[in-house]
Design a protein around this motif. Structure first.
Motif, PDB file in Angstrom:
ATOM      1  N   HIS A  48      11.347  -2.807  35.335  1.00 19.30           N
ATOM      2  CA  HIS A  48      10.018  -2.186  35.450  1.00 19.30           C
ATOM      3  C   HIS A  48       9.776  -1.121  34.380  1.00 19.30           C
ATOM      4  O   HIS A  48       8.751  -0.428  34.428  1.00 19.30           O
ATOM      5  N   ASN A  63       4.889   1.883  38.108  1.00 18.73           N
ATOM      6  CA  ASN A  63       6.166   1.230  37.813  1.00 18.73           C
ATOM      7  C   ASN A  63       7.323   1.869  38.587  1.00 18.73           C
ATOM      8  O   ASN A  63       8.260   1.179  38.986  1.00 18.73           O
ATOM      9  N   ASP A  66       7.011   0.537  42.021  1.00 18.12           N
ATOM     10  CA  ASP A  66       7.444  -0.860  42.034  1.00 18.12           C
ATOM     11  C   ASP A  66       8.965  -0.976  42.145  1.00 18.12           C
ATOM     12  O   ASP A  66       9.481  -1.883  42.808  1.00 18.12           O
ATOM     13  N   VAL A  67       9.685  -0.066  41.516  1.00 18.33           N
ATOM     14  CA  VAL A  67      11.144  -0.059  41.633  1.00 18.33           C
ATOM     15  C   VAL A  67      11.533   0.182  43.091  1.00 18.33           C
ATOM     16  O   VAL A  67      12.360  -0.551  43.655  1.00 18.33           O
ATOM     17  N   ASP A  70      10.753  -2.902  45.190  1.00 14.51           N
ATOM     18  CA  ASP A  70      11.712  -3.993  45.001  1.00 14.51           C
ATOM     19  C   ASP A  70      13.029  -3.731  45.725  1.00 14.51           C
ATOM     20  O   ASP A  70      13.607  -4.632  46.338  1.00 14.51           O
TER      21      ASP A  70
END
Length: 83
Positions: A48, A63, A66-67, A70
């Protein structure tokens, strides 16, 4: 621990332990970042475009989120295996 001898119970306990470990790591991330430590998987961060410094500085960009998403998704996958 309770004398249960079942391969399925062992398998479920393994996945629960993995999920709990992932969640504990995520929950501790803000604390560790204040001490300039990041214990998140770097392969996911790199995927990312996020650096350890981004976490240490407390960035809240998409981002970075998003990490976290995930990694949390991996814990969710382990819980689905248990069910």
């Amino acid at each position: 621990i309770l004398g249960v001898r079942d391969i399925h119970a062992d398998h479920a306990a393994s996945h629960i332990g993995k999920a709990q470990g992932i969640v504990t790591c995520l929950r501790a991330t803000p604390y560790h970042c204040t001490r300039r430590k990041v214990f998140l998987p770097m392969d996911i961060c790199m995927l990312h475009g996020v650096s350890q410094e981004d976490f240490i500085r407390g960035k809240q960009e998409k981002n970075v989120r998003d990490v976290i998403y995930d990694i949390a998704s991996q814990a969710h996958i382990h819980l689905q295996h248990v069910r």
